[in-house]
Design a protein around this motif. Structure first.
Motif, mmCIF file in Angstrom:
data_model
loop_
_atom_site.group_PDB
_atom_site.id
_atom_site.type_symbol
_atom_site.label_atom_id
_atom_site.label_comp_id
_atom_site.label_asym_id
_atom_site.label_seq_id
_atom_site.Cartn_x
_atom_site.Cartn_y
_atom_site.Cartn_z
ATOM 1 N N LEU A 31 -19.698 24.656 -20.135
ATOM 2 C CA LEU A 31 -20.435 23.463 -20.332
ATOM 3 C C LEU A 31 -21.227 22.609 -21.051
ATOM 4 C CD1 LEU A 31 -20.942 23.363 -16.734
ATOM 5 C CD2 LEU A 31 -18.897 22.565 -17.450
ATOM 6 N N GLY A 32 -20.665 23.102 -22.437
ATOM 7 C CA GLY A 32 -21.543 22.496 -22.965
ATOM 8 C C GLY A 32 -20.949 20.965 -23.943
ATOM 9 N N LEU A 33 -21.567 19.799 -24.083
ATOM 10 C CA LEU A 33 -21.996 19.015 -24.703
ATOM 11 C C LEU A 33 -20.034 18.730 -25.303
ATOM 12 C CD1 LEU A 33 -22.415 16.500 -27.237
ATOM 13 C CD2 LEU A 33 -22.006 16.304 -25.162
ATOM 14 N N HIS A 177 -24.724 13.608 -20.504
ATOM 15 C CA HIS A 177 -23.965 14.176 -20.409
ATOM 16 C C HIS A 177 -24.053 15.352 -19.356
ATOM 17 C CE1 HIS A 177 -20.184 16.291 -21.140
ATOM 18 N NE2 HIS A 177 -20.339 17.080 -21.019
ATOM 19 N N GLU A 178 -25.110 16.256 -19.832
ATOM 20 C CA GLU A 178 -25.612 17.482 -19.404
ATOM 21 C C GLU A 178 -25.706 16.880 -17.708
ATOM 22 O OE1 GLU A 178 -24.483 19.977 -20.637
ATOM 23 O OE2 GLU A 178 -23.776 19.262 -22.669
ATOM 24 N N HIS A 181 -23.637 17.167 -15.435
ATOM 25 C CA HIS A 181 -22.884 18.208 -14.726
ATOM 26 C C HIS A 181 -23.762 18.706 -14.171
ATOM 27 C CE1 HIS A 181 -19.222 18.898 -17.745
ATOM 28 N NE2 HIS A 181 -20.532 19.039 -18.830
ATOM 29 N N GLU A 213 -15.577 18.274 -18.279
ATOM 30 C CA GLU A 213 -15.949 16.573 -19.105
ATOM 31 C C GLU A 213 -15.894 15.542 -19.212
ATOM 32 O OE1 GLU A 213 -17.963 18.734 -20.788
ATOM 33 O OE2 GLU A 213 -17.559 20.569 -20.195
ATOM 34 N N HIS A 268 -12.879 19.645 -23.617
ATOM 35 C CA HIS A 268 -13.210 18.635 -24.095
ATOM 36 C C HIS A 268 -13.347 17.228 -23.783
ATOM 37 C CE1 HIS A 268 -16.349 21.668 -23.703
ATOM 38 N NE2 HIS A 268 -17.268 20.454 -23.727
HETATM 39 ZN ZN LIG Z 1 -19.769 19.288 -20.709
#
Ligand SMILES: [Zn+2]
Length: 298
Positions: A31-33, A177-178, A181, A213, A268
Protein backbone atom coordinates in the motif's frame (compact mmCIF):
# COMPACT_ATOMS: atom_id res chain seq x y z
CA UNK A 1 -0.91 25.28 1.82
CA UNK A 2 -0.94 26.94 5.20
CA UNK A 3 0.26 23.86 6.98
CA UNK A 4 1.66 25.87 9.87
CA UNK A 5 -1.93 26.66 10.81
CA UNK A 6 -2.85 23.01 10.98
CA UNK A 7 -2.83 21.28 14.33
CA UNK A 8 0.23 19.20 15.05
CA UNK A 9 -0.42 15.54 15.59
CA UNK A 10 0.67 13.93 18.81
CA UNK A 11 0.74 10.53 17.16
CA UNK A 12 4.11 10.92 15.55
CA UNK A 13 7.14 8.82 16.28
CA UNK A 14 10.36 10.30 15.02
CA UNK A 15 12.97 7.63 14.39
CA UNK A 16 15.10 9.75 12.16
CA UNK A 17 17.88 9.96 14.73
CA UNK A 18 18.30 6.21 14.74
CA UNK A 19 18.80 5.05 11.19
CA UNK A 20 18.93 1.46 10.17
CA UNK A 21 18.19 -1.32 12.53
CA UNK A 22 15.91 -3.79 11.06
CA UNK A 23 15.93 -7.39 10.48
CA UNK A 24 13.64 -8.67 7.86
CA UNK A 25 10.49 -10.07 9.25
CA UNK A 26 9.18 -11.27 5.98
CA UNK A 27 5.83 -10.14 4.92
CA UNK A 28 5.36 -7.44 2.46
CA UNK A 29 5.27 -3.78 2.53
CA UNK A 30 2.13 -2.79 1.00
CA UNK A 31 0.00 0.00 0.00
CA UNK A 32 2.67 2.48 -0.77
CA UNK A 33 1.61 5.61 -2.38
CA UNK A 34 3.56 4.80 -5.15
CA UNK A 35 4.61 2.41 -7.20
CA UNK A 36 8.08 2.68 -6.38
CA UNK A 37 7.11 -0.04 -4.19
CA UNK A 38 6.04 -2.05 -7.08
CA UNK A 39 9.08 -1.62 -9.05
CA UNK A 40 11.20 -2.49 -6.12
CA UNK A 41 9.18 -5.23 -4.65
CA UNK A 42 7.54 -6.59 -7.66
CA UNK A 43 4.13 -7.85 -7.14
CA UNK A 44 3.10 -8.29 -3.66
CA UNK A 45 -0.43 -7.88 -3.06
CA UNK A 46 -2.47 -7.70 -6.05
CA UNK A 47 -5.13 -9.27 -7.54
CA UNK A 48 -8.63 -8.89 -7.67
CA UNK A 49 -11.90 -8.92 -8.95
CA UNK A 50 -14.38 -6.25 -8.62
CA UNK A 51 -15.99 -6.98 -5.41
CA UNK A 52 -18.16 -4.77 -3.56
CA UNK A 53 -16.69 -3.21 -0.70
CA UNK A 54 -18.94 -0.72 0.62
CA UNK A 55 -18.21 -0.64 4.24
CA UNK A 56 -19.00 2.96 4.48
CA UNK A 57 -20.42 4.44 7.52
CA UNK A 58 -24.03 4.97 7.74
CA UNK A 59 -24.92 8.50 8.36
CA UNK A 60 -24.67 11.61 6.41
CA UNK A 61 -21.99 13.57 4.66
CA UNK A 62 -20.28 15.45 7.29
CA UNK A 63 -18.50 18.60 7.03
CA UNK A 64 -16.19 18.94 9.91
CA UNK A 65 -17.49 22.19 11.06
CA UNK A 66 -15.26 22.36 13.99
CA UNK A 67 -12.22 24.32 13.10
CA UNK A 68 -9.10 22.66 14.20
CA UNK A 69 -7.76 23.93 17.40
CA UNK A 70 -5.64 26.98 16.91
CA UNK A 71 -2.14 25.69 16.53
CA UNK A 72 -0.43 24.21 19.45
CA UNK A 73 2.99 25.03 20.46
CA UNK A 74 5.88 26.73 18.83
CA UNK A 75 6.44 26.30 15.18
CA UNK A 76 9.84 24.82 15.50
CA UNK A 77 10.21 22.61 18.52
CA UNK A 78 12.84 19.95 18.63
CA UNK A 79 11.56 16.43 18.28
CA UNK A 80 10.59 14.96 21.61
CA UNK A 81 13.51 13.52 23.44
CA UNK A 82 16.09 15.10 21.24
CA UNK A 83 17.64 18.43 20.75
CA UNK A 84 17.78 18.20 17.01
CA UNK A 85 15.66 20.71 15.18
CA UNK A 86 13.17 18.96 12.97
CA UNK A 87 13.38 19.33 9.26
CA UNK A 88 10.72 21.32 7.51
CA UNK A 89 9.44 18.15 5.85
CA UNK A 90 9.05 16.52 9.26
CA UNK A 91 7.22 19.55 10.61
CA UNK A 92 4.91 19.68 7.66
CA UNK A 93 4.18 15.98 8.03
CA UNK A 94 3.29 16.41 11.68
CA UNK A 95 0.90 19.26 10.97
CA UNK A 96 -0.76 17.63 7.99
CA UNK A 97 -1.12 14.39 9.92
CA UNK A 98 -2.85 16.30 12.70
CA UNK A 99 -5.19 17.86 10.20
CA UNK A 100 -6.18 14.50 8.74
CA UNK A 101 -7.03 13.47 12.31
CA UNK A 102 -9.33 16.48 12.67
CA UNK A 103 -11.04 15.91 9.35
CA UNK A 104 -11.57 12.17 9.70
CA UNK A 105 -12.58 12.46 13.35
CA UNK A 106 -15.34 14.84 12.33
CA UNK A 107 -16.43 12.65 9.44
CA UNK A 108 -16.55 9.53 11.56
CA UNK A 109 -18.34 11.36 14.31
CA UNK A 110 -20.97 12.55 11.90
CA UNK A 111 -21.48 8.92 10.97
CA UNK A 112 -21.86 7.94 14.60
CA UNK A 113 -18.43 6.36 14.85
CA UNK A 114 -15.14 7.19 16.44
CA UNK A 115 -11.97 7.73 14.50
CA UNK A 116 -9.03 5.90 15.97
CA UNK A 117 -6.05 7.67 14.40
CA UNK A 118 -3.02 5.88 13.02
CA UNK A 119 0.53 6.60 14.01
CA UNK A 120 3.02 8.38 11.80
CA UNK A 121 6.54 7.00 11.91
CA UNK A 122 9.26 9.15 10.41
CA UNK A 123 12.46 7.34 9.61
CA UNK A 124 15.51 7.54 7.47
CA UNK A 125 17.41 4.71 5.85
CA UNK A 126 15.40 1.84 7.18
CA UNK A 127 13.22 0.73 10.03
CA UNK A 128 11.25 -2.19 11.41
CA UNK A 129 7.52 -2.45 11.06
CA UNK A 130 4.88 -5.06 11.75
CA UNK A 131 4.86 -5.59 7.98
CA UNK A 132 8.55 -6.35 7.78
CA UNK A 133 11.62 -4.20 7.56
CA UNK A 134 11.35 -1.14 5.41
CA UNK A 135 13.99 0.66 3.46
CA UNK A 136 13.74 4.10 2.02
CA UNK A 137 13.34 2.55 -1.41
CA UNK A 138 9.79 1.43 -0.76
CA UNK A 139 8.40 4.90 -0.46
CA UNK A 140 5.70 5.86 2.02
CA UNK A 141 3.31 3.12 3.02
CA UNK A 142 0.70 2.10 5.54
CA UNK A 143 1.11 -1.03 7.60
CA UNK A 144 -2.23 -2.37 8.82
CA UNK A 145 -0.47 -4.64 11.31
CA UNK A 146 0.64 -1.77 13.49
CA UNK A 147 -1.75 0.83 12.12
CA UNK A 148 1.07 3.11 11.16
CA UNK A 149 2.02 5.27 8.26
CA UNK A 150 5.74 4.99 7.52
CA UNK A 151 7.46 7.88 5.87
CA UNK A 152 11.09 8.10 4.96
CA UNK A 153 11.89 11.74 5.17
CA UNK A 154 13.99 11.62 2.01
CA UNK A 155 10.94 10.71 -0.03
CA UNK A 156 9.78 14.28 -0.35
CA UNK A 157 13.03 15.17 -2.04
CA UNK A 158 12.34 12.44 -4.55
CA UNK A 159 8.84 13.72 -5.02
CA UNK A 160 10.23 17.14 -5.84
CA UNK A 161 13.14 16.06 -7.96
CA UNK A 162 12.54 12.65 -9.41
CA UNK A 163 8.78 12.76 -9.70
CA UNK A 164 8.64 16.40 -10.64
CA UNK A 165 5.85 17.09 -8.18
CA UNK A 166 7.09 19.86 -5.89
CA UNK A 167 5.00 21.73 -3.40
CA UNK A 168 3.73 21.35 0.11
CA UNK A 169 0.27 20.27 -0.95
CA UNK A 170 1.81 17.51 -3.06
CA UNK A 171 3.36 16.29 0.19
CA UNK A 172 0.04 16.64 1.92
CA UNK A 173 -1.55 14.45 -0.74
CA UNK A 174 1.02 11.73 -0.13
CA UNK A 175 0.34 11.71 3.60
CA UNK A 176 -3.42 11.90 3.16
CA UNK A 177 -3.31 8.97 0.73
CA UNK A 178 -1.62 6.77 3.32
CA UNK A 179 -4.09 7.94 5.95
CA UNK A 180 -6.76 6.92 3.44
CA UNK A 181 -5.51 3.34 3.76
CA UNK A 182 -5.96 3.58 7.51
CA UNK A 183 -9.54 4.70 6.95
CA UNK A 184 -10.00 1.65 4.73
CA UNK A 185 -8.62 -0.46 7.53
CA UNK A 186 -11.05 1.02 10.05
CA UNK A 187 -13.99 0.61 7.71
CA UNK A 188 -13.22 -3.03 7.07
CA UNK A 189 -12.48 -2.46 3.40
CA UNK A 190 -8.98 -3.77 3.74
CA UNK A 191 -10.07 -6.96 5.40
CA UNK A 192 -12.50 -7.63 2.59
CA UNK A 193 -9.80 -6.83 0.12
CA UNK A 194 -7.41 -9.33 1.65
CA UNK A 195 -10.02 -12.06 1.77
CA UNK A 196 -10.95 -11.48 -1.83
CA UNK A 197 -7.45 -11.02 -3.14
CA UNK A 198 -6.33 -14.33 -1.75
CA UNK A 199 -8.59 -16.19 -4.10
CA UNK A 200 -7.72 -14.35 -7.25
CA UNK A 201 -5.18 -14.75 -9.98
CA UNK A 202 -2.52 -12.12 -10.34
CA UNK A 203 -4.23 -10.07 -12.97
CA UNK A 204 -7.49 -9.85 -11.07
CA UNK A 205 -5.63 -9.08 -7.91
CA UNK A 206 -3.95 -6.18 -9.65
CA UNK A 207 -7.32 -4.83 -10.70
CA UNK A 208 -8.61 -5.02 -7.18
CA UNK A 209 -5.48 -3.37 -5.85
CA UNK A 210 -5.99 -0.47 -8.24
CA UNK A 211 -9.47 0.05 -6.81
CA UNK A 212 -8.10 0.06 -3.28
CA UNK A 213 -5.43 2.59 -4.22
CA UNK A 214 -7.78 4.84 -6.14
CA UNK A 215 -10.10 4.91 -3.17
CA UNK A 216 -7.20 6.07 -1.00
CA UNK A 217 -6.55 8.81 -3.56
CA UNK A 218 -10.18 9.82 -3.34
CA UNK A 219 -9.99 9.88 0.45
CA UNK A 220 -6.93 12.12 0.13
CA UNK A 221 -9.07 14.40 -2.00
CA UNK A 222 -11.75 14.45 0.69
CA UNK A 223 -9.17 15.69 3.16
CA UNK A 224 -8.16 18.34 0.59
CA UNK A 225 -11.76 19.48 0.30
CA UNK A 226 -11.99 20.22 4.00
CA UNK A 227 -8.56 21.83 4.11
CA UNK A 228 -9.72 24.16 1.38
CA UNK A 229 -13.00 24.78 3.09
CA UNK A 230 -11.15 26.04 6.13
CA UNK A 231 -8.97 28.31 4.01
CA UNK A 232 -5.85 26.30 4.59
CA UNK A 233 -4.98 25.98 0.93
CA UNK A 234 -3.46 28.41 -1.51
CA UNK A 235 -4.39 29.03 -5.10
CA UNK A 236 -2.93 26.28 -7.21
CA UNK A 237 -2.82 23.69 -4.46
CA UNK A 238 -5.44 21.50 -6.03
CA UNK A 239 -3.44 21.40 -9.25
CA UNK A 240 -0.37 20.59 -7.21
CA UNK A 241 -2.19 17.60 -5.76
CA UNK A 242 -3.32 16.49 -9.18
CA UNK A 243 0.21 16.74 -10.48
CA UNK A 244 1.45 14.57 -7.63
CA UNK A 245 -1.33 12.03 -8.20
CA UNK A 246 -0.38 11.86 -11.86
CA UNK A 247 3.33 11.60 -11.15
CA UNK A 248 2.87 8.47 -9.07
CA UNK A 249 0.56 6.84 -11.60
CA UNK A 250 1.72 3.39 -12.62
CA UNK A 251 1.95 4.35 -16.27
CA UNK A 252 4.17 7.32 -15.55
CA UNK A 253 6.43 5.32 -13.32
CA UNK A 254 6.67 2.40 -15.68
CA UNK A 255 7.45 4.66 -18.57
CA UNK A 256 10.21 6.21 -16.60
CA UNK A 257 11.60 2.98 -15.24
CA UNK A 258 11.20 0.58 -18.12
CA UNK A 259 10.24 2.69 -21.10
CA UNK A 260 6.84 1.15 -21.67
CA UNK A 261 3.64 0.53 -19.78
CA UNK A 262 1.87 -2.71 -18.98
CA UNK A 263 -1.61 -1.85 -17.75
CA UNK A 264 -2.35 -5.37 -16.54
CA UNK A 265 0.46 -4.97 -14.06
CA UNK A 266 -0.86 -1.72 -12.65
CA UNK A 267 -1.50 -1.90 -8.97
CA UNK A 268 -2.18 1.74 -8.18
CA UNK A 269 -3.84 3.08 -11.29
CA UNK A 270 -2.86 5.26 -14.20
CA UNK A 271 -2.14 8.96 -13.89
CA UNK A 272 -5.55 9.62 -15.39
CA UNK A 273 -7.33 7.41 -12.90
CA UNK A 274 -5.44 8.75 -9.92
CA UNK A 275 -6.21 12.33 -10.85
CA UNK A 276 -9.82 11.52 -11.49
CA UNK A 277 -10.40 9.93 -8.10
CA UNK A 278 -8.42 12.49 -6.20
CA UNK A 279 -10.60 15.11 -7.82
CA UNK A 280 -13.77 13.19 -7.02
CA UNK A 281 -12.94 13.45 -3.36
CA UNK A 282 -11.65 16.98 -3.57
CA UNK A 283 -14.67 18.33 -5.42
CA UNK A 284 -17.33 16.71 -3.28
CA UNK A 285 -15.82 16.23 0.14
CA UNK A 286 -18.07 13.20 0.42
CA UNK A 287 -16.17 10.01 0.99
CA UNK A 288 -19.17 7.96 -0.02
CA UNK A 289 -18.44 9.10 -3.54
CA UNK A 290 -15.19 7.21 -3.36
CA UNK A 291 -16.95 4.07 -4.53
CA UNK A 292 -14.12 2.72 -6.62
CA UNK A 293 -15.25 -0.84 -5.97
CA UNK A 294 -18.73 -0.25 -7.28
CA UNK A 295 -18.06 1.27 -10.64
CA UNK A 296 -17.40 -0.81 -13.70
CA UNK A 297 -14.33 1.12 -14.75
CA UNK A 298 -12.58 2.91 -11.93
ZN1 LIG B 1 -1.58 3.36 -1.47
Amino acid sequence: MRWGDMRESENVEDRTGTPGGGFPLGGGMRLGLGSIIIIVIGSLLFGINPLEILGLLSGGPAPPSQQSAPGYGPQNPPAPGTSRPRSEDAQLSTHVFGDTEDVWSALFKAGGARYDPPKLVLFEGGTNTACGSASAAVGPFYCPGDRSVYLDTSFFQQLRNRFGAPGDFAQGYVIAHEVGHHVQNLLGTMRKFDAQAERLDARSRNELSVRLELQADCYAGVWGFFAQKRNLLDAGDMEEGLRAAAAVGDDQIQKRMQGYTAPESFTHGSAQQRMRWFKTGFDSGDFRNCNTFDVRQP
